[in-house]
Enzyme design. Structure first.
Site, mmCIF file in Angstrom:
data_model
loop_
_atom_site.group_PDB
_atom_site.id
_atom_site.type_symbol
_atom_site.label_atom_id
_atom_site.label_comp_id
_atom_site.label_asym_id
_atom_site.label_seq_id
_atom_site.Cartn_x
_atom_site.Cartn_y
_atom_site.Cartn_z
ATOM 1 N N CYS A 49 -7.141 30.842 12.965
ATOM 2 C CA CYS A 49 -8.275 29.908 13.019
ATOM 3 C C CYS A 49 -9.607 30.665 13.028
ATOM 4 O O CYS A 49 -9.872 31.444 13.942
ATOM 5 C CB CYS A 49 -8.126 29.048 14.268
ATOM 6 S SG CYS A 49 -9.596 28.143 14.765
ATOM 7 N N CYS A 52 -11.857 29.990 16.045
ATOM 8 C CA CYS A 52 -11.223 30.613 17.219
ATOM 9 C C CYS A 52 -11.554 32.098 17.274
ATOM 10 O O CYS A 52 -11.793 32.651 18.350
ATOM 11 C CB CYS A 52 -9.705 30.437 17.167
ATOM 12 S SG CYS A 52 -9.147 28.727 17.181
#
Length: 127
Positions: A49, A52
């Site tokens: 991600c 992230c």
């Protein structure tokens, strides 16, 4: 060939960053999050991600800045799908702020360091 080596190295470095903070599993989640009156921040993330990856170094910095005041944990949703399902995680990153009293506060999406610090200081630590 050089680009493959760089990609491999960057991937390894990112994994090292993720490993610096304590990772929770379904076996230790309740004990870590519900232990006493501690202030806890839980980052539900995945290694693939992009947002992230942006939040990971910020959380690492904050864990050092707030050492002894709050606990910051990470939950890899790919390795702990039961936790993600149990807590209704539908997008990542999802950051849970667990205050000393009351219900956890949830933020979906990446936050800047200033936003995270502001939330921790004003809401969790009530400074």
């Amino acid at each position: 060939m050089v680009s493959y080596i760089q990609q491999k190295t960057n991937s390894h470095l990112q994994e090292v960053i993720y490993m610096a903070l304590s990772h929770l599993t379904s076996a230790d989640f309740d004990q870590a999050v519900n232990a006493g009156d501690d202030v806890v921040v839980v980052d539900f993330f995945a290694t693939w991600c992009g947002p992230c990856k942006m939040v990971a170094p910020i959380l690492e910095e904050l864990s050092k800045e707030y050492a002894g005041k709050i606990y910051i944990y990470k939950v890899n949703v790919d390795k702990e799908p039961e936790l993600a399902r149990d807590f209704g995680i539908q997008s990542i990153p999802t950051i849970w702020f667990v205050p000393m009293k009351g219900e956890p506060q949830v933020n979906m999406g990446a936050l800047s360091k200033e936003q995270l610090k502001g939330y921790i200081d004003k809401v969790l630590l009530k400074q």
